[in-house]
Design a protein around this motif. Structure first.
Motif, mmCIF file in Angstrom:
data_model
loop_
_atom_site.group_PDB
_atom_site.id
_atom_site.type_symbol
_atom_site.label_atom_id
_atom_site.label_comp_id
_atom_site.label_asym_id
_atom_site.label_seq_id
_atom_site.Cartn_x
_atom_site.Cartn_y
_atom_site.Cartn_z
ATOM 1 N N ILE A 55 -3.326 2.848 -14.489
ATOM 2 C CA ILE A 55 -2.270 4.165 -14.161
ATOM 3 C C ILE A 55 -1.115 2.574 -13.501
ATOM 4 O O ILE A 55 -0.173 3.595 -13.108
ATOM 5 N N GLN A 56 -1.438 1.413 -13.188
ATOM 6 C CA GLN A 56 -0.067 1.000 -12.600
ATOM 7 C C GLN A 56 1.272 0.972 -13.597
ATOM 8 O O GLN A 56 0.728 0.606 -14.727
ATOM 9 N N GLY A 57 1.995 1.100 -12.912
ATOM 10 C CA GLY A 57 3.987 1.401 -14.024
ATOM 11 C C GLY A 57 3.284 1.950 -15.219
ATOM 12 O O GLY A 57 4.319 2.485 -15.597
ATOM 13 N N ALA A 58 2.532 3.183 -15.345
ATOM 14 C CA ALA A 58 2.246 4.631 -16.120
ATOM 15 C C ALA A 58 3.417 5.679 -15.566
ATOM 16 O O ALA A 58 3.726 5.666 -14.833
ATOM 17 N N SER A 59 4.295 5.439 -17.022
ATOM 18 C CA SER A 59 5.221 6.866 -16.817
ATOM 19 C C SER A 59 4.411 8.028 -17.589
ATOM 20 O O SER A 59 4.839 9.056 -16.842
ATOM 21 N N VAL A 85 -1.280 7.533 -8.255
ATOM 22 C CA VAL A 85 -0.036 7.743 -9.743
ATOM 23 C C VAL A 85 1.659 7.383 -9.013
ATOM 24 O O VAL A 85 1.610 8.211 -8.189
ATOM 25 N N ASP A 86 2.086 6.721 -10.317
ATOM 26 C CA ASP A 86 3.753 6.772 -9.613
ATOM 27 C C ASP A 86 4.453 8.485 -9.949
ATOM 28 O O ASP A 86 4.007 9.139 -10.807
ATOM 29 N N GLN A 87 4.456 9.059 -8.521
ATOM 30 C CA GLN A 87 5.469 9.830 -8.119
ATOM 31 C C GLN A 87 5.827 10.611 -9.028
ATOM 32 O O GLN A 87 5.695 12.031 -9.460
ATOM 33 N N SER A 88 6.758 10.374 -10.349
ATOM 34 C CA SER A 88 7.751 10.710 -10.996
ATOM 35 C C SER A 88 6.472 10.609 -12.656
ATOM 36 O O SER A 88 7.094 11.050 -13.938
ATOM 37 N N GLY A 113 3.549 16.911 -6.156
ATOM 38 C CA GLY A 113 5.646 16.788 -6.589
ATOM 39 C C GLY A 113 4.513 15.912 -8.000
ATOM 40 O O GLY A 113 5.583 15.721 -9.016
ATOM 41 N N LEU A 114 4.162 16.578 -8.778
ATOM 42 C CA LEU A 114 3.363 15.532 -9.669
ATOM 43 C C LEU A 114 3.245 17.063 -10.880
ATOM 44 O O LEU A 114 2.841 17.841 -10.167
ATOM 45 N N VAL A 115 3.533 16.982 -12.023
ATOM 46 C CA VAL A 115 3.140 17.641 -13.295
ATOM 47 C C VAL A 115 2.026 17.395 -14.017
ATOM 48 O O VAL A 115 2.267 16.476 -15.156
#
Ligand code: NAD
Length: 296
Positions: A55-59, A85-88, A113-115
Motif C-alpha cells: 500500500i506504500q504510495g497507492a492511491s 494507507v495514505d489518507q487520500s 477520513g477514508l472512503v
C-alpha cells in the motif's frame, strides 16, 4: 495513471488485476502465494512481501480475498490498511463477505477520513478474465463515483445497491437464488433422466418453457449438454461448491440478523454441505447433480 495496490490474486483477483495492468495502471501486488504474483510482476507490477509494502504510495487499494476473516485481518490487523494507507486513498473490497464486517470496516475507514466501498462481483472467473464482471456496490454515491473508473476496467455493469454493506446483502440474495436454481435444475433433470429422457432433449424443453433459468440457458449441470459448461469438463474451474456453501451461509447469517425466513436457501445450504462433505468441495457447484444421481 494512479498506482493501485491489489491484494489477493486468486482465481478472481489475478485476472482482475491483469485487466487493470492492461489499462495502464501501475500495480503493487501482494498475495500469500508468491507464484500468484509472478505473472503480474512479469508485466511490470511490483511484487510485495506484505500488505504494508503493497500500500506504500497507492492511491487506490483493491482487495479480493476469500472471506470476512481474511478481509478483516488485512484492513484492521497489525500494520493493516486502515491505519497505514495514505489518507487520500480509496479503498475497494471486492471480496464476498458478510455485510456486518463490511459495515464495520467502512465505519472504521470513515473514522480516519477514508472512503471505502464494498464491491462484490458476479460473473465468475470467465467474467474476471474477459473484464465483463458485474459489480454490486455498497457505500456512498461519492465513493461509487470515485471507484467507477477502476471498476469499469474490470467489469461492464456497475450497480449501486445502497449504503455500506448493501453490496454484500444484494450479492448474498443473488447467490442464494443461484444455489436454489442450480439444485432445482439438477433435481428436475435427474428426475427426467431416471425415466429414460435424454438430458439434452429435456434441457432443451425446459430452456424454452416456464422452468427456464440461468442454469438451463448457460450453465447446464448435466455433463455433455453444454460444451463450455464446467459439467462437460469434469466439473473443473467455474465456481466451487465450497464458495457456494460459504455464500449460502452468508445468506443464512443475513436472514438470522433480521429474523427473515429463508427455507429454500437453508435447504440449498444443507444440500451443498452434504455434497461438500462427500469430498466435492473443490468441484464446480453444478456438480450438485451427483447428489441426485447417487440417490437413484
Ligand atoms: P481464491 O481462493 O482463488 O483466491 C484468494 C486469494 O487470496 C488466494 O490467492 C490467497 O492466497 C489470497 N489470500 C488469502 N489471505 C490473504 C492475505 N492475508 N493476504 C494476501 N493474500 C491472501 O478465491 P477466488 O475464487 O479468487 O475468490 C475471491 C473472492 O471472490 C471470494 O470472496 C469469492 O467468494 C468471490 N467470488 C468468487 C467467484 C468465483 O467464481 N471464483 C465469483 C464471484 C465472487
Amino acid at each position: 495513471m494512479k498506482t493501485i495496490a491489489f491484494i489477493g490474486l486468486g482465481h478472481m483477483g489475478k485476472p482482475m488485476a491483469l485487466n487493470l495492468q492492461k489499462a495502464g495502471h501501475a500495480l503493487r501486488v501482494y498475495d500469500l502465494q508468491q507464484a500468484a504474483m509472478d505473472e503480474l510482476a512479469a508485466g511490470g507490477a511490483v511484487a510485495c512481501e506484505s500488505v504494508l509494502e503493497a500500500i506504500q504510495g497507492a492511491s487506490v487499494v483493491i482487495t479480493m480475498l476469500p472471506a470476512g476473516k481474511h478481509v478483516n485481518k488485512v484492513y484492521t490487523g497489525p500494520n493493516g490498511i486502515i491505519t497505514q494507507v495514505d489518507q487520500s486513498a480509496l479503498l475497494i473490497d471486492c471480496s464476498t463477505i458478510d455485510a456486518a464486517t463490511s459495515r464495520q470496516l467502512s465505519a472504521q475507514a470513515q473514522a480516519r477520513g477514508l472512503v471505502m466501498v464494498d464491491a462484490p462481483v458476479s460473473g465468475g472467473t470467465g467474467g474476471a478474465k474477459a473484464g465483463t464482471l458485474t459489480f454490486i456496490v455498497g457505500g456512498s454515491a461519492e465513493g461509487l463515483e470515485q471507484a467507477r473508473p477502476y471498476l469499469e476496467k474490470m467489469g461492464k455493469a456497475i450497480f449501486h445497491a445502497g449504503d455500506a454493506g448493501a453490496g454484500q446483502v444484494a450479492k448474498a440474495c443473488n447467490n442464494m437464488l443461484l444455489g436454489i436454481l442450480m439444485a432445482g435444475t439438477a433435481e428436475a433433470l435427474a428426475l427426467g433422466v431416471s425415466q429414460g429422457l435424454d438430458p439434452s432433449v429435456l434441457s432443451g424443453i425446459i430452456a424454452q418453457s416456464s422452468g427456464r433459468n440461468w442454469a438451463t440457458e448457460l450453465y447446464n449441470p448435466w455433463p455433455g449438454v453444454m460444451e463450455h459448461a464446467p459439467a462437460s469438463n469434469n466439473y473443473a474451474g467455474g465456481f466451487g461448491v465450497d464458495l457456494m456453501l460459504k455464500d449460502l451461509g452468508l445468506a443464512t447469517e443475513s436472514a438470522v440478523s433480521v429474523k427473515a425466513a429463508t427455507p429454500l436457501g437453508e435447504l440449498a445450504r444443507n444440500l451443498y454441505a452434504l455434497h461438500s462433505g462427500k469430498g466435492h468441495g473443490g468441484e464446480d457447484f453444478s456438480s450438485i447433480l451427483k447428489l441426485y444421481q447417487q440417490a437413484q
